[in-house]
Every structure is written in C-alpha cells, then in structure tokens.
Design an enzyme around this catalytic site. Structure first.
Site, PDB file in Angstrom:
ATOM      1  CE1 TYR A  44      -3.586  -2.595   0.813  1.00 39.09           C
ATOM      2  CE2 TYR A  44      -4.635  -0.456   0.995  1.00 39.09           C
ATOM      3  CZ  TYR A  44      -4.734  -1.816   0.842  1.00 39.09           C
ATOM      4  OH  TYR A  44      -5.963  -2.402   0.727  1.00 39.09           O
ATOM      5  CE  LYS A  52       1.802 -17.926  -1.308  1.00 37.49           C
ATOM      6  NZ  LYS A  52       0.918 -19.119  -1.329  1.00 37.49           N
ATOM      7  CG  ASP A  72      -2.115 -20.226   0.014  1.00 36.87           C
ATOM      8  OD1 ASP A  72      -1.621 -20.110   1.153  1.00 36.87           O
ATOM      9  OD2 ASP A  72      -1.598 -20.945  -0.872  1.00 36.87           O
ATOM     10  CG  ASP A 121      -8.168  -4.538   1.706  1.00 36.06           C
ATOM     11  OD1 ASP A 121      -9.119  -4.000   2.307  1.00 36.06           O
ATOM     12  OD2 ASP A 121      -8.089  -4.586   0.464  1.00 36.06           O
ATOM     13  CG  ASP A 174     -13.783  -6.749   2.488  1.00 39.93           C
ATOM     14  OD1 ASP A 174     -13.505  -5.951   3.400  1.00 39.93           O
ATOM     15  OD2 ASP A 174     -14.238  -6.402   1.378  1.00 39.93           O
TER      16      ASP A 174
END
Ligand code: IPM
Ligand code: MG
Length: 352
Positions: free
Chosen positions: A142, A187, A219, A243, A247
């Site tokens: 970001y 990751k 994942d 982020d 959600d």
C-alpha cells in the site's frame, strides 16, 4: 470529560450514517455527562469536488489537532476515472500514514439472532464466533513505491523489522485479554517480506511466553476461514492480506454493515470507521445499516477516550435492538425492515 472529534462524513451513504453515529455520541454525552466537540473535515470524493484534493492540508491539520477521527466512508464511481494517486481513497490512505495509525483492529463478531444471515452452515459457525483481525495499516504494498509506464507498472511491497515488531506487540497485548492465541498470516513460502514478517513475529513472541503463536499461509487462511472459522481468535497480518481477510471474515458474520474498526498508533489519537464502503447505489434511500458506524463510535470511546462503560453502553444497546428483532434491509433476509434513521433512533433510545 471533554473531547474534540474530527468528523469525515465523506461520500455515498457516509453523511447519513455519520449522522446516526453522532446522535449516539450525543446520547452518551447526555447520559454520562461528557462533552464532545465535532469538527467537520472534508476528505474523499467530496473534498476532490470542492478542493481538488482528497485530503487538503488544512483537513489533515484539523485531524491531527483532534482527540479522535470519525470517518464514515469515502469513494464512489464518480471518481473512478482518476489515477490511483488522486482517487478519494488516497485521502484515507494519507490520513492513516500521516497519523501513523499502524494498527487496524477489525472485530468480526456474529450475533446469535443474525445467524441466519451467515452464509455458512450452522455446524460450521457453532453458537459463537468472535474473531479479531489485526491488520498492519501503514506499510506493505500500500505504501511502497509505485511506478512504470503504459506497458508495465509496479507497486513495491516492503516491510521493515520495526514495523512488524510494533504490530506484533499490539496483537500479543490484545490476545492477553482474549484467548491468548495469535495466528500470524503471511506468505513466507514465496515473499521475502513475509519471511522477515515471520521471523520478527516469532522473535517478538519470545517476550510473551503466555501467548500461543501459530503461523499460516494466507491462501490456506482464506480457505480455513470458511472451512472452520472457530479455530481463529486473533489474526495478525499485513496490510494487503488484512484488507482481503477482513472482508472475508466480515461476510461470515452475515453483513459487512455491522462491523466497525479502529485504527490506532503510538498515541491516543485514533481513527474509527465502519469497514464497509460508501455504497453509492443505496445512498440517500434510508437503506444503509448505521450499526457499523455506531459501533465504531463505541470503539472510539474505548480506545481513544478510555470510556469503557460508555463503549459497553453502546454495544449493549445494539445487542438489545438486534435481539428485539429490528432489522435494516441488509440483515432482514428479505423480511420487513426499518430505515437507517429508525434503526439509529432505536439504538439511541436503548442507550442507558
Ligand atoms: C478498507 C478499504 C480501504 C483499504 C480502501 C478504501 C483504500 O478497502 O479499509 O479495507 O484498502 O484499506
Ligand atoms: Mg477493504
């Protein structure tokens, strides 16, 4: 007590839900004898339209000089053609960066009465789900360098050890007041930044022998959240993974319209916002759910003002109103529903 609150109403449904949040705060002020001073600050699309900048310098200054920032929502299709560096969202990102709000707390709690709204089977969710996603908010891809040309673009992902360490501490401290378990999501099998992340989180955890730390690849975490969400309590993760996962976690609770967030830094000054967006398609129709906004106000009372009792009063009022069967459109499951204002009024009346 007396506090200064910078309010960003923003775009879409922003103004109508902000109004309900402020009404709840005013009720708290009245019942508990506090004084809240509101300073309205332009940011997002509304600020682009008026000042040609999603966060004018004077707006940033006003936020810096307040005790907390309350943000409803920014963005909308109207500004979709702008380059990413000029969009309404840029105002929000700049605020997070300039105020150094590196710790984003996103609780995903399922209300028993709303279990029907959860898309997962009953046996998967059980009778209780309470996940706290702790998302690093001022680093990662970001805030890395962006560049390129018409044929190739890049966004640089980077993390420094101190950035990882300070967010890990937030997660460990918070876990102490909960189950004591932290799941760090990265990751690390592919990304160098994640390798650093995992090393620093593991090393910092040595100072918290009472915390049970585990690691999971992002994942797999995305899958496990829908396969067996109850295995999670505190999820600690970076900016972009957080982020996405927040959600996903929110949807498990039935509606993104219910979930608040707090963005915190080194000082008491925090920013509080619903995790949902500006939903321009339903703006001005009285369809928006004001609960995420009202619960964000509760988080503000708790984390920036240390008004724990008052925060509880708002949360209990929301629970009572949900239990009474009142529903906005998003959580009505096709049944009858009340408007944004009516829901706000019910909650305010229930604040004791
Ligand atoms: C969020 C939002 C923001 C983000 C956008 C609006 C910039 O999706 O708060 O989750 O990506 O952080
Ligand atoms: Mg998001």
């Amino acid at each position: 007590m007396e506090f200064k609150i910078a309010v960003i109403k923003g775009d879409g449904i922003g103004p109508e839900i902000a109004e309900q949040g402020i009404a709840a705060l005013n009720r708290i002020a009245e019942v508990y004898g506090h004084r809240f001073h509101y300073e309205y600050v332009p940011a997002g699309g509304a600020a682009i339209d008026e000042y040609g900048d999603p966060l004018p310098d004077f707006a940033l200054e006003k936020c810096k000089q307040s005790d907390a920032v309350l943000l409803a929502a920014v963005g909308g299709e109207k500004w979709d053609d702008l380059p990413v560096t000029q969009r309404p969202e840029r105002g929000l990102l700049r605020l997070r960066g300039e105020l150094e709000l590196f710790a984003n707390l996103r609780p995903a709690i399922i209300y028993n009465e709303l279990k029907d709204a959860c898309p997962l089977k009953d046996e998967i969710v059980g009778d209780h789900l309470d996940i706290m996603v702790i998302r690093e908010l001022t680093g990662d891809v970001y805030f890395g360098e962006k560049g390129g040309d018409d044929t190739r673009m890049y966004d640089v992902m980077n993390y420094s050890d101190y950035e990882v360490e300070r967010i890990a501490r937030v997660a460990f401290d918070l876990a102490r007041g909960r189950s004591g378990r932290v799941m760090s999501v990265d990751k690390a099998n592919v990304l160098a930044t994640s390798k650093l992340w995992r090393n620093v989180v593991t090393k910092t955890a040595q100072e918290y022998p009472d915390i049970e730390l585990s690691h999971m690849y992002v994942d797999n975490a995305a899958m496990q959240l829908v396969r067996n969400p109850r295995q999670f309590d505190v999820i600690l993760t970076g900016n972009i993974f957080g982020d996405i996962l927040s959600d996903e976690a929110s949807m498990i609770t039935g509606s993104i319209g219910m979930l608040p967030s707090a963005s915190l830094g080194a000082s008491k000054l925090g920013m509080y916002e619903p995790i949902h967006g500006s939903a321009p398609d339903i703006a001005g129709k009285g369809l928006a759910n004001p609960i995420a906004m009202i619960l964000s106000c509760a988080m503000m009372l708790r984390y920036s003002f240390d008004l724990e009792r008052e925060a509880d009063a708002i949360e209990n009022a929301v629970k009572a109103v949900i239990a009474s069967g009142a529903r906005t459109a998003d959580i009505a499951g096709g049944g009858s529903f009340i408007s944004t204002d009516e829901m706000g009024k019910k909650i305010i009346d229930a604040i004791k």
